[in-house]
Design a protein around this motif. Sequence first.
Motif, mmCIF file in Angstrom:
data_model
loop_
_atom_site.group_PDB
_atom_site.id
_atom_site.type_symbol
_atom_site.label_atom_id
_atom_site.label_comp_id
_atom_site.label_asym_id
_atom_site.label_seq_id
_atom_site.Cartn_x
_atom_site.Cartn_y
_atom_site.Cartn_z
ATOM 1 N N PHE A 1 4.965 10.699 -23.497
ATOM 2 C CA PHE A 1 6.081 9.572 -24.451
ATOM 3 C C PHE A 1 7.001 9.259 -22.949
ATOM 4 N N GLU A 2 7.430 9.868 -22.026
ATOM 5 C CA GLU A 2 7.996 9.587 -20.340
ATOM 6 C C GLU A 2 7.736 7.857 -20.137
ATOM 7 N N GLN A 3 6.259 7.877 -20.125
ATOM 8 C CA GLN A 3 5.805 6.445 -19.727
ATOM 9 C C GLN A 3 6.408 5.438 -20.951
ATOM 10 N N VAL A 4 6.015 5.728 -22.624
ATOM 11 C CA VAL A 4 6.622 4.719 -22.891
ATOM 12 C C VAL A 4 7.716 4.950 -23.112
ATOM 13 N N SER A 5 8.255 5.271 -23.025
ATOM 14 C CA SER A 5 10.451 4.886 -22.957
ATOM 15 C C SER A 5 10.380 4.089 -21.233
ATOM 16 N N ALA A 6 9.678 4.371 -20.351
ATOM 17 C CA ALA A 6 9.915 4.074 -18.966
ATOM 18 C C ALA A 6 9.163 2.555 -19.324
ATOM 19 N N THR A 7 8.519 1.791 -20.447
ATOM 20 C CA THR A 7 8.154 0.280 -20.184
ATOM 21 C C THR A 7 8.731 0.216 -21.135
ATOM 22 N N ALA A 8 9.427 0.864 -22.446
ATOM 23 C CA ALA A 8 9.880 0.014 -23.359
ATOM 24 C C ALA A 8 11.644 -0.702 -22.684
ATOM 25 N N ALA A 9 11.556 0.027 -21.449
ATOM 26 C CA ALA A 9 13.155 0.070 -21.000
ATOM 27 C C ALA A 9 13.363 -1.138 -19.555
ATOM 28 N N ASN B 1 2.665 14.012 -20.431
ATOM 29 C CA ASN B 1 3.440 13.746 -20.626
ATOM 30 C C ASN B 1 3.280 11.969 -20.304
ATOM 31 N N GLN C 1 3.741 1.661 -29.046
ATOM 32 C CA GLN C 1 4.673 0.154 -29.194
ATOM 33 C C GLN C 1 4.371 -0.403 -30.085
ATOM 34 N N VAL D 1 -0.383 4.352 -24.601
ATOM 35 C CA VAL D 1 1.438 3.779 -24.392
ATOM 36 C C VAL D 1 1.206 2.270 -25.528
#
Length: 86
Positions: free
Chosen positions: A77-85, A75, A58, A54
């Motif tokens: 990429f779901e954690q990447v988007s969750a940490t970016a949000a 899964n 980033q 991750v």
Amino acid sequence: MIKLRLKRFGKKREASYRIIAINSLTRRDGRPIEELGFYNPRTDEVKLNVPAIVKRLQQGAQPTDTVRSILVKANVFEQVSATAAS
């Protein structure tokens, strides 16, 4: 540019791969910046260092097509988007 790609190791006809972060101009089995996981296509065994992956994504690292499909199955990429949000 930093790429996330597979590095081959193992015996002939019994290949396994390490998922590594490496400069895109370096040869396939060259010295990696960081080892991020393991993939065995014969048994479909996958071990990933998800926080390190991750972090690299980033920072702008680009996964190859094969590594991208492995990360999608896990899964990541779901954690990447969750940490970016957040």
